[in-house]
Design a protein around this motif. Structure first.
Motif, PDB file in Angstrom:
ATOM      1  N   ALA A  20      50.647 -35.073  37.488  1.00 24.61           N
ATOM      2  CA  ALA A  20      51.565 -36.143  37.893  1.00 24.61           C
ATOM      3  C   ALA A  20      50.961 -36.982  39.009  1.00 24.61           C
ATOM      4  CB  ALA A  20      52.895 -35.540  38.343  1.00 24.61           C
ATOM      5  N   LEU A  21      50.307 -36.331  39.976  1.00 31.23           N
ATOM      6  CA  LEU A  21      49.745 -37.055  41.120  1.00 31.23           C
ATOM      7  C   LEU A  21      48.587 -37.951  40.706  1.00 31.23           C
ATOM      8  CD1 LEU A  21      49.666 -37.533  44.176  1.00 31.23           C
ATOM      9  CD2 LEU A  21      48.118 -35.566  44.362  1.00 31.23           C
ATOM     10  N   VAL A  22      47.647 -37.405  39.937  1.00 32.28           N
ATOM     11  CA  VAL A  22      46.472 -38.189  39.539  1.00 32.28           C
ATOM     12  C   VAL A  22      46.874 -39.370  38.658  1.00 32.28           C
ATOM     13  CG1 VAL A  22      44.316 -38.151  38.225  1.00 32.28           C
ATOM     14  CG2 VAL A  22      44.860 -36.265  39.764  1.00 32.28           C
ATOM     15  N   THR A  61      54.589 -38.268  32.289  1.00 28.64           N
ATOM     16  CA  THR A  61      55.369 -39.492  32.106  1.00 28.64           C
ATOM     17  C   THR A  61      55.959 -39.961  33.433  1.00 28.64           C
ATOM     18  OG1 THR A  61      55.945 -38.845  29.843  1.00 28.64           O
ATOM     19  CG2 THR A  61      57.328 -40.513  30.901  1.00 28.64           C
ATOM     20  N   ALA A  62      56.499 -39.009  34.205  1.00 33.46           N
ATOM     21  CA  ALA A  62      57.072 -39.358  35.504  1.00 33.46           C
ATOM     22  C   ALA A  62      56.013 -39.950  36.431  1.00 33.46           C
ATOM     23  CB  ALA A  62      57.699 -38.116  36.141  1.00 33.46           C
ATOM     24  N   GLY A 148      56.044 -47.298  27.545  1.00 29.35           N
ATOM     25  CA  GLY A 148      54.601 -47.054  27.482  1.00 29.35           C
ATOM     26  C   GLY A 148      54.225 -45.706  28.057  1.00 29.35           C
ATOM     27  N   GLY A 149      54.873 -45.335  29.175  1.00 33.63           N
ATOM     28  CA  GLY A 149      54.591 -44.044  29.792  1.00 33.63           C
ATOM     29  C   GLY A 149      54.978 -42.886  28.898  1.00 33.63           C
ATOM     30  N   ILE A 150      56.145 -43.001  28.246  1.00 36.55           N
ATOM     31  CA  ILE A 150      56.597 -41.926  27.349  1.00 36.55           C
ATOM     32  C   ILE A 150      55.651 -41.791  26.158  1.00 36.55           C
ATOM     33  CG2 ILE A 150      58.417 -41.245  25.736  1.00 36.55           C
ATOM     34  CD1 ILE A 150      60.438 -42.480  27.701  1.00 36.55           C
ATOM     35  N   CYS A 151      55.316 -42.930  25.531  1.00 36.06           N
ATOM     36  CA  CYS A 151      54.460 -42.885  24.337  1.00 36.06           C
ATOM     37  C   CYS A 151      53.052 -42.398  24.670  1.00 36.06           C
ATOM     38  CB  CYS A 151      54.395 -44.270  23.688  1.00 36.06           C
ATOM     39  SG  CYS A 151      55.950 -44.793  22.944  1.00 36.06           S
ATOM     40  N   TRP A 152      52.505 -42.883  25.798  1.00 28.75           N
ATOM     41  CA  TRP A 152      51.128 -42.497  26.143  1.00 28.75           C
ATOM     42  C   TRP A 152      51.066 -41.052  26.627  1.00 28.75           C
ATOM     43  CZ3 TRP A 152      49.108 -41.341  31.138  1.00 28.75           C
ATOM     44  CH2 TRP A 152      47.716 -41.122  31.151  1.00 28.75           C
ATOM     45  N   ALA A 153      51.847 -40.721  27.650  1.00 22.70           N
ATOM     46  CA  ALA A 153      51.779 -39.376  28.231  1.00 22.70           C
ATOM     47  C   ALA A 153      52.302 -38.324  27.254  1.00 22.70           C
ATOM     48  CB  ALA A 153      52.571 -39.323  29.541  1.00 22.70           C
ATOM     49  N   GLY A 154      53.484 -38.585  26.688  1.00 26.93           N
ATOM     50  CA  GLY A 154      54.046 -37.623  25.747  1.00 26.93           C
ATOM     51  C   GLY A 154      53.224 -37.515  24.479  1.00 26.93           C
ATOM     52  N   GLY A 155      52.780 -38.664  23.961  1.00 28.63           N
ATOM     53  CA  GLY A 155      51.983 -38.655  22.737  1.00 28.63           C
ATOM     54  C   GLY A 155      50.645 -37.968  22.918  1.00 28.63           C
TER      55      GLY A 155
END
Length: 214
Positions: A20-22, A61-62, A148-155
């Motif tokens: 999450a931090l990076v 995502t967060a 975008g965050g959900i699709c990229w991180a979750g995907g």
């Protein structure tokens, strides 16, 4: 020590925090290997190391959404002088050419640049600050940022997790010895075919013309 080896040596909670931090700092505008960290952690989660892929995806995502939002606020307040300062600190990432390319993308695509920028390393760093500098309405930025965050991180987490599980099952079915033999056979076949192709090319090469005076 590789990123994967380092992540494997720390507790699961620390892995979530590091990811999450990076990713958050990268989204904020600091050039960091967020995608490498996420891929390594997702691969870990597929190998039963105690890292939950769902929690990992949520944390990633967060980090992406919060980091982008902070970057937006900084860009909106700092304006173009901020981009000039970043160019002096990180010329390889915030040089005039990179800024111009990212700016053209934002002017042409708007919200889509924020959404799809999450999947492109250069735009992933620029998205938040540049959207703020260009005074994109925050509600538009927030929608594109969250999706975008959900699709990229979750995907990314889901794909790498399932690829890792499939690879692990395959290796259990076929021993490492069998895998090594298969690799050797493949390399040997490639070398033989390459040699045959080179020989055929030499056999079909046209003879050089003979000078009339010889």
């Amino acid at each position: 020590m590789h990123v994967h080896d380092w992540l494997d040596s720390v507790p699961a909670v620390a892995v979530y925090a590091v990811v999450a931090l990076v990713i958050g700092l990268e989204s904020l505008g600091i050039p960091l290997p967020g995608e490498i960290i996420l891929v390594s952690a997702a691969l870990m989660s597929s190998q039963h190391s105690g890292v939950n892929p769902v929690v990992l995806g949520v944390c990633a995502t967060a980090g992406a959404v919060i980091g982008d939002s902070i970057g937006y606020a900084i860009g909106r307040k700092g304006g173009r002088p901020l981009l000039a300062w970043l160019g002096g600190k990180f010329p390889r990432h915030f040089g005039p050419g990179h800024v111009a390319t990212a700016e053209r993308s934002f002017e042409k695509w708007g919200m889509w640049a924020v959404f799809f920028g999450r999947f492109v390393a250069l735009l992933r760093i620029f998205a938040g600050p540049l959207a703020g500098v260009l005074h994109m309405p925050y509600w538009k930025f927030l929608i594109a940022n969250v999706l975008g965050g959900i699709c990229w991180a979750g995907g990314t987490t889901a794909v790498i997790y399932y690829v890792g599980r499939v690879a692990e099952d395959w290796l259990k079915r076929f021993s490492y010895v069998g895998l090594g033999v298969a690799v050797l056979i493949g390399v040997a076949s490639m070398l033989v075919l390459k040699r045959k192709a080179k020989k055929a090319q030499q056999d079909h090469r046209e003879p050089e013309p003979v000078n009339a005076g010889e």
